[in-house]
Design an enzyme around this catalytic site. Sequence first.
Site, PDB file in Angstrom:
ATOM      1  CE  LYS A   1       0.394  -0.612  -0.937  1.00 50.52           C
ATOM      2  NZ  LYS A   1      -1.035  -0.535  -1.186  1.00 50.52           N
ATOM      3  CG  ASN A   2      -3.398  -3.095  -0.180  1.00 46.75           C
ATOM      4  OD1 ASN A   2      -2.525  -2.280   0.115  1.00 46.75           O
ATOM      5  ND2 ASN A   2      -4.065  -3.052  -1.321  1.00 46.75           N
TER       6      ASN A   2
ATOM      7  CB  CYS B   1      -2.624   6.039  -5.348  1.00 48.62           C
ATOM      8  SG  CYS B   1      -1.214   4.970  -5.063  1.00 48.62           S
TER       9      CYS B   1
ATOM     10  NE  ARG C   1      -8.030   6.084  -2.583  1.00 50.73           N
ATOM     11  CZ  ARG C   1      -6.905   5.394  -2.407  1.00 50.73           C
ATOM     12  NH1 ARG C   1      -5.744   5.933  -2.688  1.00 50.73           N
ATOM     13  NH2 ARG C   1      -6.944   4.149  -1.940  1.00 50.73           N
TER      14      ARG C   1
ATOM     15  NE  ARG D   1       2.645   4.271  -1.346  1.00 52.39           N
ATOM     16  CZ  ARG D   1       1.366   4.343  -1.711  1.00 52.39           C
ATOM     17  NH1 ARG D   1       1.003   5.148  -2.677  1.00 52.39           N
ATOM     18  NH2 ARG D   1       0.446   3.631  -1.118  1.00 52.39           N
TER      19      ARG D   1
ATOM     20  CG  ASP E   1      -5.240  -2.297  -5.986  1.00 50.29           C
ATOM     21  OD1 ASP E   1      -5.684  -1.180  -6.315  1.00 50.29           O
ATOM     22  OD2 ASP E   1      -5.228  -2.693  -4.799  1.00 50.29           O
TER      23      ASP E   1
HETATM   24  N1  EPU Z   1     -15.203   4.932  -0.497  1.00 46.21           N
HETATM   25  C1  EPU Z   1     -16.151   5.819  -0.065  1.00 46.21           C
HETATM   26  N2  EPU Z   1     -16.225   6.091   1.277  1.00 46.21           N
HETATM   27  C2  EPU Z   1     -15.372   5.534   2.184  1.00 46.21           C
HETATM   28  C3  EPU Z   1     -14.415   4.615   1.726  1.00 46.21           C
HETATM   29  C4  EPU Z   1     -14.350   4.339   0.379  1.00 46.21           C
HETATM   30  O1  EPU Z   1     -16.931   6.364  -0.854  1.00 46.21           O
HETATM   31  O2  EPU Z   1     -15.490   5.826   3.368  1.00 46.21           O
HETATM   32  C5  EPU Z   1     -15.119   4.610  -1.927  1.00 46.21           C
HETATM   33  C6  EPU Z   1     -13.760   4.960  -2.533  1.00 46.21           C
HETATM   34  O3  EPU Z   1     -13.716   6.310  -2.946  1.00 46.21           O
HETATM   35  C7  EPU Z   1     -13.677   3.981  -3.682  1.00 46.21           C
HETATM   36  C8  EPU Z   1     -14.395   2.754  -3.150  1.00 46.21           C
HETATM   37  O4  EPU Z   1     -15.211   3.208  -2.072  1.00 46.21           O
HETATM   38  O5  EPU Z   1     -14.367   4.477  -4.784  1.00 46.21           O
HETATM   39  C9  EPU Z   1     -13.518   1.648  -2.640  1.00 46.21           C
HETATM   40  O6  EPU Z   1     -12.548   2.164  -1.741  1.00 46.21           O
HETATM   41  P1  EPU Z   1     -11.896   1.275  -0.598  1.00 46.21           P
HETATM   42  O7  EPU Z   1     -12.251   1.885   0.716  1.00 46.21           O
HETATM   43  O8  EPU Z   1     -12.232  -0.148  -0.836  1.00 46.21           O
HETATM   44  O9  EPU Z   1     -10.352   1.502  -0.873  1.00 46.21           O
HETATM   45  P2  EPU Z   1      -9.227   1.909   0.142  1.00 46.21           P
HETATM   46  O10 EPU Z   1      -9.413   1.234   1.446  1.00 46.21           O
HETATM   47  O11 EPU Z   1      -9.043   3.383   0.134  1.00 46.21           O
HETATM   48  C10 EPU Z   1      -7.694  -0.112  -0.456  1.00 46.21           C
HETATM   49  C11 EPU Z   1      -6.291  -0.284  -0.920  1.00 46.21           C
HETATM   50  C12 EPU Z   1      -6.169   0.145  -2.371  1.00 46.21           C
HETATM   51  C13 EPU Z   1      -7.167  -0.615  -3.230  1.00 46.21           C
HETATM   52  C14 EPU Z   1      -8.582  -0.514  -2.638  1.00 46.21           C
HETATM   53  C15 EPU Z   1      -9.604  -1.370  -3.381  1.00 46.21           C
HETATM   54  C16 EPU Z   1      -4.978   0.071   1.062  1.00 46.21           C
HETATM   55  C17 EPU Z   1      -4.093   0.968   1.838  1.00 46.21           C
HETATM   56  N3  EPU Z   1      -5.412   0.526  -0.093  1.00 46.21           N
HETATM   57  O12 EPU Z   1      -7.964   1.284  -0.560  1.00 46.21           O
HETATM   58  O13 EPU Z   1      -4.870  -0.219  -2.764  1.00 46.21           O
HETATM   59  O14 EPU Z   1      -7.188  -0.069  -4.532  1.00 46.21           O
HETATM   60  O15 EPU Z   1      -8.565  -0.904  -1.268  1.00 46.21           O
HETATM   61  O16 EPU Z   1      -9.233  -2.711  -3.360  1.00 46.21           O
HETATM   62  O17 EPU Z   1      -5.263  -1.032   1.477  1.00 46.21           O
HETATM   63  C18 EPU Z   1      -2.970  -0.222  -4.165  1.00 46.21           C
HETATM   64  O18 EPU Z   1      -2.550  -1.165  -3.484  1.00 46.21           O
HETATM   65  O19 EPU Z   1      -2.445   0.147  -5.233  1.00 46.21           O
HETATM   66  C19 EPU Z   1      -4.166   0.496  -3.707  1.00 46.21           C
HETATM   67  C20 EPU Z   1      -4.520   1.661  -4.204  1.00 46.21           C
END
Ligand code: EPU
Length: 432
Positions: free
Chosen positions: A22-23, A117, A122, A399, A307
Amino acid sequence: MEKYRIQGGNRLHGEVEISGAKNAAVAIIPAALMVDGICRIENLPQISDTVTLLHILESLGARVRMLNLSTVEVDCRRATWENADYDRMRKIRASYYFVGSMLGRFGVARTTMPGGCNFGVRPIDQHVKGMNALGADVEVTDFIDARVRGGGRLKGAYVYLDKVSVGATMNIMIAAALAEGRTVIENAAREPHIVDLANFLNSMGADIRGAGTDSIKVNGVEKLHGGTYAIIPDQIEAGTYMAATAACGGEVLVTNVIPKHLDCISAKLREMGVTVEEYPESVLVRSTGRLRKVNVKTLPYPGFPTDMQPQIGVAMSIAQGTSVITEGVYDNRYKYLNQLSKMGVRAQVDGRVAVIEGVDHLTGATVAACDLRAGAAMVIAGLCARGVTMVEDIFYIERGYQNLVEKFQALGADIRIVDEPEEPAQRTPAAG
Ligand code: EPU
């Protein structure tokens, strides 16, 4: 309202085939907007997030054609950046990848703030920092509006991420693929889907090196050409079936996986007393007897994935002894434990730490999925509990899990979708 009805107590036996990641898919679809040609994507997971993203691409003028259930052909040659389906964008986290792909291809971008989520705040500051470094002005309101300063193409730059972020790493990589000159992303995330996105872009003509390490170098190219690419298997879907087998007992061959991506999950399940045998493209999981307690800290890859935290949390809840989870990625990813307490899970949460005291068994109850992986955890809890569990708000689960009900049924689980009318707010008790 559709729900899952689960009669718990069956051991799991048989084979389950894992779908595409998915990701990875949710970044590759927006990245396809930059491809000047026909792009064929194979092993695409059939889940509502990918369907939503394909609709968004169509709203931008792309031609999208499903060739079979897991192969899509996308032609973005006539696509634009304007008038996207903003309602759909708002519902989904990965819509932020359109900022990178629109800026890369058109020098201008408009998306909504992403949904997804709710694990506390975030922020997207690292995405904005990256786009700024590449020469774009970014304005964030309800929408994200970005434009290359002075027009033209983005310019390669050095970007140091203050926080290891999967989303920011991928977004900057996408944008930089079509920038002028060289971009270096330091303190980059290293998840398997980051490597997959780089491989996808490279197969369309990009020049990206170092994906999978914390330093990624992107030499911008002028154009991406069409091609065919197959998405890697989903690490978290595989881990979910592994955790389910651990919790329910039984023996399951999880196929179409890359065992290396599952190392940290396999290691923790082994600590719990589960046998995990690795084969070139599958893992065999065997669980007999009571699980043992274990401590888990979630971290960016190659650490234990956040995750998978709720799913292993359920296994801990019926293990012998007291287990501790430390959530190293999000501020608030324990909401599911409130729901699971209705089934007898004993847990105490203090900030980012959850202490889970193993009980002899869980008992069926009605629970509501509060996010995607929380929903998966509730399904596992229902499968190993005594009695009947109803899982509500299953749209969260759909999803990210392709054919979850059918896959568990094939393993011998008693799970089905029921369509029940909403309960009246207050029921009058029967007289007598
Ligand atoms: N963060 C910041 N600033 C940013 C971006 C992130 O402070 O600009 C923080 C976030 O708040 C969090 C941490 O950094 O505390 C990590 O966030 P990350 O950016 O890695 O997560 P994401 O890109 O929002 C993706 C996946 C998530 C998964 C995370 C971590 C997608 C669409 N989502 O989210 O997937 O938990 O990486 O591996 O790819 C899931 O599949 O259930 C899911 C939530």
